[in-house]
Design a protein around this motif. Structure first.
Motif, mmCIF file in Angstrom:
data_model
loop_
_atom_site.group_PDB
_atom_site.id
_atom_site.type_symbol
_atom_site.label_atom_id
_atom_site.label_comp_id
_atom_site.label_asym_id
_atom_site.label_seq_id
_atom_site.Cartn_x
_atom_site.Cartn_y
_atom_site.Cartn_z
ATOM 1 N N ASP A 1 0.836 -1.204 0.000
ATOM 2 C CA ASP A 1 0.000 0.000 0.000
ATOM 3 C C ASP A 1 0.865 1.247 0.000
ATOM 4 O OD1 ASP A 1 -2.453 -1.260 -0.057
ATOM 5 O OD2 ASP A 1 -2.621 -1.395 2.132
ATOM 6 N N GLN A 2 1.871 1.223 0.875
ATOM 7 C CA GLN A 2 2.709 2.411 0.982
ATOM 8 C C GLN A 2 3.513 2.679 -0.286
ATOM 9 O OE1 GLN A 2 4.597 3.341 4.909
ATOM 10 N NE2 GLN A 2 4.031 1.220 5.342
ATOM 11 N N LEU A 3 3.874 1.590 -0.964
ATOM 12 C CA LEU A 3 4.612 1.763 -2.220
ATOM 13 C C LEU A 3 3.671 2.098 -3.367
ATOM 14 C CD1 LEU A 3 7.142 -1.206 -1.898
ATOM 15 C CD2 LEU A 3 7.687 1.234 -1.784
ATOM 16 N N LYS A 4 2.359 2.023 -3.078
ATOM 17 C CA LYS A 4 1.307 2.318 -4.061
ATOM 18 C C LYS A 4 1.420 1.402 -5.287
ATOM 19 C CE LYS A 4 0.039 7.009 -2.812
ATOM 20 N NZ LYS A 4 0.413 6.910 -1.412
ATOM 21 N N LEU A 5 1.645 0.127 -5.002
ATOM 22 C CA LEU A 5 1.695 -0.841 -6.098
ATOM 23 C C LEU A 5 0.403 -1.658 -6.088
ATOM 24 C CD1 LEU A 5 5.357 -2.111 -5.625
ATOM 25 C CD2 LEU A 5 4.503 -0.709 -7.508
ATOM 26 N N ALA B 1 3.008 -3.069 -14.961
ATOM 27 C CA ALA B 1 2.097 -2.560 -15.977
ATOM 28 C C ALA B 1 2.603 -2.647 -17.411
ATOM 29 C CB ALA B 1 1.724 -1.118 -15.648
ATOM 30 N N ALA B 2 3.917 -2.576 -17.594
ATOM 31 C CA ALA B 2 4.397 -2.614 -18.975
ATOM 32 C C ALA B 2 4.405 -4.044 -19.510
ATOM 33 C CB ALA B 2 5.794 -2.002 -19.062
ATOM 34 N N GLN B 3 4.758 -4.993 -18.635
ATOM 35 C CA GLN B 3 4.685 -6.400 -19.052
ATOM 36 C C GLN B 3 3.248 -6.894 -19.012
ATOM 37 O OE1 GLN B 3 7.853 -9.124 -17.338
ATOM 38 N NE2 GLN B 3 8.031 -7.427 -15.886
ATOM 39 N N GLU B 4 2.389 -6.145 -18.316
ATOM 40 C CA GLU B 4 1.008 -6.544 -18.078
ATOM 41 C C GLU B 4 0.946 -7.954 -17.489
ATOM 42 O OE1 GLU B 4 -1.849 -5.586 -21.128
ATOM 43 O OE2 GLU B 4 -0.453 -4.160 -22.020
ATOM 44 N N ARG B 5 1.725 -8.098 -16.428
ATOM 45 C CA ARG B 5 1.807 -9.409 -15.766
ATOM 46 C C ARG B 5 1.747 -9.207 -14.273
ATOM 47 N NH1 ARG B 5 7.092 -12.316 -16.502
ATOM 48 N NH2 ARG B 5 6.023 -13.866 -15.227
ATOM 49 N N ILE C 1 8.047 -1.131 -9.833
ATOM 50 C CA ILE C 1 8.185 0.319 -9.608
ATOM 51 C C ILE C 1 8.652 0.997 -10.898
ATOM 52 C CG2 ILE C 1 9.580 2.093 -8.462
ATOM 53 C CD1 ILE C 1 9.489 0.400 -5.927
ATOM 54 N N LEU C 2 9.660 0.404 -11.548
ATOM 55 C CA LEU C 2 10.178 0.994 -12.774
ATOM 56 C C LEU C 2 9.078 1.086 -13.827
ATOM 57 C CD1 LEU C 2 13.673 -0.767 -13.156
ATOM 58 C CD2 LEU C 2 13.150 1.440 -12.113
ATOM 59 N N GLU C 3 8.367 -0.002 -13.995
ATOM 60 C CA GLU C 3 7.362 -0.024 -15.064
ATOM 61 C C GLU C 3 6.165 0.861 -14.736
ATOM 62 O OE1 GLU C 3 6.338 -3.942 -16.408
ATOM 63 O OE2 GLU C 3 8.440 -4.568 -16.545
ATOM 64 N N ASN C 4 5.654 0.743 -13.513
ATOM 65 C CA ASN C 4 4.419 1.446 -13.163
ATOM 66 C C ASN C 4 4.637 2.950 -12.996
ATOM 67 O OD1 ASN C 4 3.597 -1.167 -13.063
ATOM 68 N ND2 ASN C 4 2.793 -1.114 -10.983
#
Length: 424
Positions: free
Chosen positions: A314-318, A345-349, A398-401
């Motif tokens: 939650d805190q990392l907002k993932l 999100a970029a791999q959509e996995r 984190i990188l992707e999202n």
RNA sequence: GGAGAGAUGGGUGAGUGGCUGAAACCACCGGUUUGCUAAAUCGACGAACUUCGAAAGGGGUUCCGCGGGUUCGAAUCCCGCUCUCUCCGCCA
């Protein structure tokens, strides 16, 4: 490892549990019961013979002192005969015990009643689905390994040069972000009452056996053969083994330990699709949490651990979801496991970032980790552990999202640790 | 890496072939006593397997770092291993 007595007294429960796991060798259960019975019978015979030897030896001693040599000589012959009988029984006993142990090592833990039947990860139950938004990425968004190349975050090719495939080298802000995540996770664990450990990264065979990596998963660990030590596949191994061969007091519960360590996994045979970038590597960083609990409270502890991991995400907002593993996907030593998956999100996995398990007495039986109750009776304690959290896939998501055309935005909770708010 | 010493119950530590599962002391626990704290005093106080018992508890076997050997009998004698400590060397 289950206890033979437990198997004998709960045969149906064990067999049903094995069915939930799709376990094929159910015949082992009867074998174990028989072997244990045989073991007791042989032991009883040996004990009786030994008792005769012991009492005769005392008499012989007395006879010698009284100078009654002839009588003593006669008894010596008996003792000799008993000893050779014991020797034969000893061989049987060793065979039976070895067979019993082999069989026991092949019986996985009995799943908790809530574990759904099933054979593969497709049968896992979505325990908590993600109900929030998914990140909306800009045009031309990239998977994390391409982002890494663009911004210089980690370098797998360099890892190949230094070591081999699957050994990432983090650099620059990537390295700092990694350190920030570790510090953040440890601080959160500390707030939740966990004692921090920095354990050895190599363990001996007893430790690997204690938590069940041996003999079940021998091929998964790196083995330093010259000194016969194993590189830890998870901090669970050294940290849980702190309490190997310990008899606790009831009031010592709960015992809560945490530790950051690199983890080493050979991942033999798991090459192929979906292992690009940081999705699967041989060395990765992880903060682990371990609980040792009273059997009546271990499932409360499991819930608390789940809440702890949720709070981190939650805190990392993932975006994440929680799965209750089905019988077929459940680890050999676990009674109940919840996996946490983060949406990348970029791999959509969905990527697994944590696994929280209650082992009940399966580990503590091997560990000989017990406690004394109010009546001074000894019982096996329950052990639990969970990742809080495993870093590479967290980093990947984190990188992707958080990618934007301007760079990668650092989650707010990490900024006090990174002291920068964007990687550009 | 070289040389030496050692490993006994929660701790210190006695024990060199039978009477030792193990003295003594300390700690812990229970009782008595005490104005409180403390002290004093009495008692209980290791583990594994197994058996009898509803239980309380009783019986048998094993365990003095680990494994093997000698002996009628091993904590005690012999062999191998592991670990710890001290000194020397090397070294972050």
């Amino acid at each position: 490892m289950l206890q033979p007595n437990f198997i004998k007294e709960n045969k149906d429960k064990v067999l049903n549990g094995l069915k939930v796991r799709n376990f094929k060798d159910a015949h082992l259960i009867d074998e174990i019961i028989d072997l244990d019975q045989k073991r007791k019978e042989i032991q009883a015979q040996m004990d009786n013979l030994q008792a005769s030897i012991n009492s005769s030896s005392k008499e012989i001693g007395a006879l010698f002192q009284q100078g009654k040599k002839d009588e003593a000589e006669g008894m010596r012959a008996n003792v000799g005969e008993w000893k050779s009988k014991i020797k034969i029984l000893q061989e049987d006993s060793t065979k039976v015990k070895t067979a019993l142990e082999d069989a026991l090592y092949n019986i996985p833990n009995v799943p908790h009643p809530t574990v759904p039947a099933g054979s593969t990860d497709e049968d896992n139950e979505v325990f908590k689905a993600w109900e929030g938004e998914f990140p909306k990425l800009h045009e031309g968004n990239l998977p994390h390994w391409e982002l890494s190349d663009k911004y210089g975050i980690f370098d797998l090719k360099l890892g190949v040069k230094l070591t081999g495939a699957g050994f990432p080298v983090y650099r620059g802000k990537g390295a700092k972000l990694q350190r920030a995540l570790i510090a953040f996770f440890l601080d959160e664990a500390e707030k939740a009452g966990y004692e921090e450990f920095i354990p050895p990264l190599l363990v001996n065979e007893d430790s690997a056996r204690g938590t069940g990596q041996l003999p079940d998963k021998e091929g998964q660990m790196y083995h330093a053969t010259v000194d016969d030590l194993y590189l830890i596949p998870t901090a669970e191994v050294p940290i849980t083994n702190v309490y190997r061969d310990v008899i606790l007091d009831e009031k010592d519960f709960p015992i809560k330990m945490t530790g950051y360590t690199p983890c080493f996994r050979r991942e033999a045979g798991s090459y192929g699709a979906h292992v690009r970038g940081l999705n699967r590597v041989h060395q990765f960083d992880k903060v682990e949490i371990v609980h040792i609990e009273h059997p009546e409270k271990s499932y409360d502890a499991l819930n608390k651990m789940i809440e702890h991991v949720e709070a981190l995400l939650d805190q990392l907002k993932l975006p994440y979801r929680i799965l209750r593993l089905c019988g077929g996907d459940l680890g050999f030593t676990s009674a109940l496991t919840f996996d946490f998956e983060v949406f990348s999100a970029a791999q959509e996995r969905w990527l697994e970032v944590s696994s929280v398990s209650n082992f009940e007495t399966f580990q503590s039986n091997r560990l000989k980790l017990r406690y004394r109750d109010a009546n001074n009776k000894k019982h096996l304690a329950h052990t639990l552990n969970g990742s809080a959290l495993a870093l590479p896939r967290i980093l990947a998501s984190i990188l992707e999202n958080n990618q934007t055309p301007e760079g990668i935005v650092i989650p707010e909770v990490l900024r006090p640790y990174t002291r920068f708010d964007i990687i550009d």
